[in-house]
Design a protein around this motif. Structure first.
Motif, PDB file in Angstrom:
ATOM      1  N   PRO A 122     -21.050   3.217 -26.501  1.00 47.04           N
ATOM      2  CA  PRO A 122     -21.337   2.431 -27.729  1.00 47.04           C
ATOM      3  C   PRO A 122     -21.142   0.844 -26.843  1.00 47.04           C
ATOM      4  CG  PRO A 122     -19.614   3.640 -28.410  1.00 47.04           C
ATOM      5  CD  PRO A 122     -19.913   4.105 -26.805  1.00 47.04           C
ATOM      6  N   PHE A 123     -21.923  -0.174 -27.694  1.00 44.61           N
ATOM      7  CA  PHE A 123     -21.975  -1.436 -26.969  1.00 44.61           C
ATOM      8  C   PHE A 123     -21.818  -2.364 -27.973  1.00 44.61           C
ATOM      9  CE2 PHE A 123     -26.268   0.201 -27.393  1.00 44.61           C
ATOM     10  CZ  PHE A 123     -26.676  -0.281 -28.422  1.00 44.61           C
ATOM     11  N   GLN A 130     -29.687 -10.233 -25.971  1.00 50.46           N
ATOM     12  CA  GLN A 130     -29.771 -11.079 -24.761  1.00 50.46           C
ATOM     13  C   GLN A 130     -30.351 -10.497 -23.769  1.00 50.46           C
ATOM     14  OE1 GLN A 130     -25.817 -12.465 -24.129  1.00 50.46           O
ATOM     15  NE2 GLN A 130     -25.479 -13.524 -26.065  1.00 50.46           N
ATOM     16  N   VAL A 131     -30.412  -9.494 -23.403  1.00 55.58           N
ATOM     17  CA  VAL A 131     -31.171  -9.068 -22.294  1.00 55.58           C
ATOM     18  C   VAL A 131     -32.791  -9.040 -22.575  1.00 55.58           C
ATOM     19  CG1 VAL A 131     -31.886  -6.806 -20.760  1.00 55.58           C
ATOM     20  CG2 VAL A 131     -29.389  -7.605 -21.317  1.00 55.58           C
ATOM     21  N   LYS A 132     -32.907  -8.743 -23.586  1.00 55.47           N
ATOM     22  CA  LYS A 132     -34.475  -8.746 -24.036  1.00 55.47           C
ATOM     23  C   LYS A 132     -34.982 -10.091 -23.999  1.00 55.47           C
ATOM     24  CE  LYS A 132     -33.908  -6.143 -27.854  1.00 55.47           C
ATOM     25  NZ  LYS A 132     -34.167  -5.350 -29.093  1.00 55.47           N
ATOM     26  N   LEU A 133     -34.018 -11.155 -24.633  1.00 56.16           N
ATOM     27  CA  LEU A 133     -34.358 -12.604 -24.560  1.00 56.16           C
ATOM     28  C   LEU A 133     -34.711 -13.126 -23.211  1.00 56.16           C
ATOM     29  CD1 LEU A 133     -32.264 -14.141 -27.642  1.00 56.16           C
ATOM     30  CD2 LEU A 133     -34.827 -13.913 -27.475  1.00 56.16           C
ATOM     31  N   ALA A 134     -33.733 -12.557 -22.318  1.00 55.62           N
ATOM     32  CA  ALA A 134     -34.270 -13.025 -20.843  1.00 55.62           C
ATOM     33  C   ALA A 134     -35.512 -12.354 -20.243  1.00 55.62           C
ATOM     34  CB  ALA A 134     -33.045 -12.853 -20.329  1.00 55.62           C
ATOM     35  N   GLY A 135     -36.217 -11.556 -20.816  1.00 57.07           N
ATOM     36  CA  GLY A 135     -37.422 -10.806 -20.168  1.00 57.07           C
ATOM     37  C   GLY A 135     -36.942  -9.448 -19.626  1.00 57.07           C
ATOM     38  N   GLY A 136     -35.565  -8.922 -19.901  1.00 55.69           N
ATOM     39  CA  GLY A 136     -35.130  -7.846 -19.191  1.00 55.69           C
ATOM     40  C   GLY A 136     -35.348  -6.737 -20.055  1.00 55.69           C
ATOM     41  N   THR A 137     -34.965  -5.506 -19.437  1.00 57.83           N
ATOM     42  CA  THR A 137     -35.027  -4.360 -20.267  1.00 57.83           C
ATOM     43  C   THR A 137     -33.601  -3.724 -20.356  1.00 57.83           C
ATOM     44  OG1 THR A 137     -37.328  -3.896 -19.621  1.00 57.83           O
ATOM     45  CG2 THR A 137     -36.066  -2.042 -20.347  1.00 57.83           C
ATOM     46  N   PRO A 138     -32.960  -3.618 -21.509  1.00 55.03           N
ATOM     47  CA  PRO A 138     -31.772  -2.828 -21.737  1.00 55.03           C
ATOM     48  C   PRO A 138     -31.804  -1.290 -21.437  1.00 55.03           C
ATOM     49  CG  PRO A 138     -32.502  -3.391 -23.684  1.00 55.03           C
ATOM     50  CD  PRO A 138     -33.341  -4.090 -22.864  1.00 55.03           C
ATOM     51  N   VAL A 139     -31.205  -0.736 -20.606  1.00 61.19           N
ATOM     52  CA  VAL A 139     -31.012   0.665 -20.375  1.00 61.19           C
ATOM     53  C   VAL A 139     -29.771   1.220 -20.847  1.00 61.19           C
ATOM     54  CG1 VAL A 139     -31.311   2.578 -18.458  1.00 61.19           C
ATOM     55  CG2 VAL A 139     -32.754   0.322 -18.272  1.00 61.19           C
ATOM     56  N   PHE A 140     -29.791   2.119 -21.818  1.00 57.69           N
ATOM     57  CA  PHE A 140     -28.659   2.548 -22.554  1.00 57.69           C
ATOM     58  C   PHE A 140     -28.170   3.838 -21.961  1.00 57.69           C
ATOM     59  CE2 PHE A 140     -30.981   0.235 -25.936  1.00 57.69           C
ATOM     60  CZ  PHE A 140     -30.067  -0.904 -25.892  1.00 57.69           C
ATOM     61  N   VAL A 141     -26.900   4.034 -21.782  1.00 60.26           N
ATOM     62  CA  VAL A 141     -26.242   5.284 -21.080  1.00 60.26           C
ATOM     63  C   VAL A 141     -25.160   5.357 -22.122  1.00 60.26           C
ATOM     64  CG1 VAL A 141     -25.246   6.596 -19.396  1.00 60.26           C
ATOM     65  CG2 VAL A 141     -26.721   4.760 -18.712  1.00 60.26           C
ATOM     66  N   SER A 173     -12.939  -2.546 -24.452  1.00 58.02           N
ATOM     67  CA  SER A 173     -14.329  -2.655 -25.246  1.00 58.02           C
ATOM     68  C   SER A 173     -14.318  -2.823 -26.639  1.00 58.02           C
ATOM     69  CB  SER A 173     -14.720  -1.040 -25.063  1.00 58.02           C
ATOM     70  OG  SER A 173     -15.944  -0.817 -26.181  1.00 58.02           O
ATOM     71  N   ASN A 174     -15.499  -3.626 -27.146  1.00 54.91           N
ATOM     72  CA  ASN A 174     -15.929  -3.658 -28.505  1.00 54.91           C
ATOM     73  C   ASN A 174     -17.002  -2.815 -28.419  1.00 54.91           C
ATOM     74  OD1 ASN A 174     -16.797  -4.663 -30.916  1.00 54.91           O
ATOM     75  ND2 ASN A 174     -17.295  -6.544 -30.409  1.00 54.91           N
ATOM     76  N   GLY A 362     -25.280   1.674 -30.918  1.00 55.54           N
ATOM     77  CA  GLY A 362     -25.766   2.762 -30.257  1.00 55.54           C
ATOM     78  C   GLY A 362     -25.021   3.984 -30.544  1.00 55.54           C
ATOM     79  N   PHE A 363     -24.101   3.970 -31.449  1.00 52.61           N
ATOM     80  CA  PHE A 363     -23.571   5.493 -31.989  1.00 52.61           C
ATOM     81  C   PHE A 363     -23.808   5.649 -33.404  1.00 52.61           C
ATOM     82  CE2 PHE A 363     -22.239   6.713 -27.666  1.00 52.61           C
ATOM     83  CZ  PHE A 363     -21.439   7.666 -27.735  1.00 52.61           C
ATOM     84  N   ASP A 364     -24.611   6.563 -33.605  1.00 53.81           N
ATOM     85  CA  ASP A 364     -24.865   6.907 -35.098  1.00 53.81           C
ATOM     86  C   ASP A 364     -24.003   7.567 -35.881  1.00 53.81           C
ATOM     87  OD1 ASP A 364     -27.357   5.818 -34.566  1.00 53.81           O
ATOM     88  OD2 ASP A 364     -28.621   7.325 -34.593  1.00 53.81           O
ATOM     89  N   ASP A 365     -22.944   8.385 -35.172  1.00 51.68           N
ATOM     90  CA  ASP A 365     -22.204   9.310 -36.121  1.00 51.68           C
ATOM     91  C   ASP A 365     -20.725   8.399 -36.158  1.00 51.68           C
ATOM     92  OD1 ASP A 365     -24.040  11.111 -36.108  1.00 51.68           O
ATOM     93  OD2 ASP A 365     -23.089  11.982 -34.242  1.00 51.68           O
ATOM     94  N   ASN A 366     -20.696   7.130 -35.647  1.00 52.12           N
ATOM     95  CA  ASN A 366     -19.279   6.569 -35.810  1.00 52.12           C
ATOM     96  C   ASN A 366     -19.478   5.126 -36.809  1.00 52.12           C
ATOM     97  OD1 ASN A 366     -19.617   8.054 -33.354  1.00 52.12           O
ATOM     98  ND2 ASN A 366     -17.211   7.392 -33.383  1.00 52.12           N
ATOM     99  N   VAL A 367     -18.236   4.708 -37.284  1.00 55.78           N
ATOM    100  CA  VAL A 367     -18.365   3.240 -37.783  1.00 55.78           C
ATOM    101  C   VAL A 367     -17.369   2.548 -37.116  1.00 55.78           C
ATOM    102  CG1 VAL A 367     -19.271   4.218 -40.149  1.00 55.78           C
ATOM    103  CG2 VAL A 367     -16.625   4.151 -39.479  1.00 55.78           C
TER     104      VAL A 367
END
Length: 395
Positions: A122-123, A130-141, A173-174, A362-367
């Protein structure tokens, strides 16, 4: 009017959306308990308020250097030395309009189109945007829940490509409240050094830890890692100064200089009065922080116990920040809902409790539940959630 392609890709903040909906219901007269807040419920300490008033009375209401006033930079340098055993010069520090602005500015000066940034899930909701706004590509793990939602060296290696520019590490982490040990950070750092990946270390919750575990900045582990890391921090969470908008970044002078140049053309400077307030925050002892920490620790113990007593809900107990991130998959299924977002919406409508669905992190099963509110409200919120789950158990 056609908007830019950049903003068309943005996903609205789920935390702000749920908070706005809760406020709207409150205005309509409903007794709403909002567990979406990402800020302490305590007011800013009095000595900081007094410093701000004194700054205004003294005429400190003009432009400052774009990278922040020298007195505050020097105080931040002392803070790093005292708390993290890190030595920075003031040329390696930039003061920004909140830690969020430090991250935004860093991504803008760091990324070219197509550059990849590895973001463990989770992120926090703003990293990928912010990554997308800078033209970058977020890669989620996706980090495994059984590993306390923490990225492993093996998972990091698998995600690296020839376009990888940086990795984000957020400890504590948040949204999970989990934190990395020195050994875990050392192992991740080795992968980053081997592949020439910049480390972005978000340490905004550094002061809010409720176990005997010590916060470790990855930059403090070795000189090589320090040169390969930009540390993000601020006074928002530690001193209950979210609205004052003072954050900062520390890192290689070349990067900090570029960030300062960009800031000079975007915000000019962080608010002058808020900078002097932050200076006062770092000149005082930590008694106000410790008082807030004590309250948060008591709330965490209470909300964790109450939430884990609810059928279909499991949770890893956090070590820091002020959130719990329970897994509600079984409760959602048991209550007859197709996904967590629908379950959360129904709880808000029926029980007037506002939770933030994990899909935004990024985690559908949690709140995500924030315990940055009064104890009686937390107890009542847990009672309402349990009532909802039991009432819908056989539907």
């Amino acid at each position: 009017m056609e908007l830019s392609k950049r903003v068309e890709t943005l996903t609205p903040s789920s935390t702000l959306a749920i908070t706005a909906k809760a406020k709207e219901l409150k205005k309509q007269g409903y007794d709403v308990i909002g567990l979406g807040a990402g800020e302490p419920d305590f007011n800013t300490p009095d000595y900081i308020l007094e410093a701000a008033k004194e700054a205004m009375d003294s005429g400190m209401t003009k432009y400052t250097p774009a990278g922040g006033i020298m007195e505050l930079k020097e105080a931040i340098v002392r803070k790093f030395k005292q708390d993290n055993q890190l030595s920075y010069s003031t040329n390696e520090i930039i003061v920004t309009s909140g830690a969020k602005h430090a991250l935004y500015t860093l991504f803008q000066v760091l990324l070219n189109d197509g550059d990849e940034v590895i973001i463990p899930a989770p992120f926090w909701v703003s990293y990928p945007e912010q990554v997308k706004l800078a033209g970058g590509t977020p890669v989620f793990v996706s980090a495994l829940e059984e590993n306390e939602f923490k990225l492993t060296p093996g998972e990091l290696k698998k995600a690296v490509t020839d376009r990888t520019k940086a990795v984000v590490i957020n400890s504590p982490s948040n949204p999970t409240g989990m934190m990395y040990s020195k050994e875990e950070l050392e192992a991740l750092g080795k992968v980053c050094l081997d592949h020439n990946i910049l480390i972005i270390s978000d340490e905004i919750y550094e002061k809010l830890i409720y176990t005997s575990d010590e916060h470790v900045s990855i930059a403090s582990i070795s000189s090589e890692l320090k040169e390969n890391t930009v540390v993000i921090n601020g006074v928002s969470k530690s001193h209950s100064m979210t609205g004052w908008r003072i954050g900062y970044a520390a890192g290689p002078e070349e990067i900090i200089k570029a960030m300062t140049n960009l800031a000079s053309h975007s915000t000019s400077n962080p608010t002058s009065i808020a900078q002097f307030a932050a200076l006062a925050a770092y000149q005082a002892d930590e008694s106000a922080i410790n008082e807030m920490k004590k309250a948060f620790a008591e709330r965490l113990d209470t909300i964790y116990r109450l939430i884990t007593e609810i059928p279909g809900i499991t949770c890893k107990k956090p070590k820091g920040a002020f959130y719990v991130f329970p897994n509600v998959k079984e409760a959602v299924k048991m209550n007859g809902f197709s996904n967590t977002d629908e379950w959360v919406k129904a709880i808000l409508e029926e029980e007037k409790v506002a939770l933030v669905p994990g899909s935004g992190f990024g985690f559908d099963d949690n709140v995500r539940l924030s315990y940055a509110l009064a104890m009686d409200e937390l107890v009542e919120a847990a009672k309402r959630i349990k009532r909802f789950v039991l009432n819908h158990q056989n539907k």
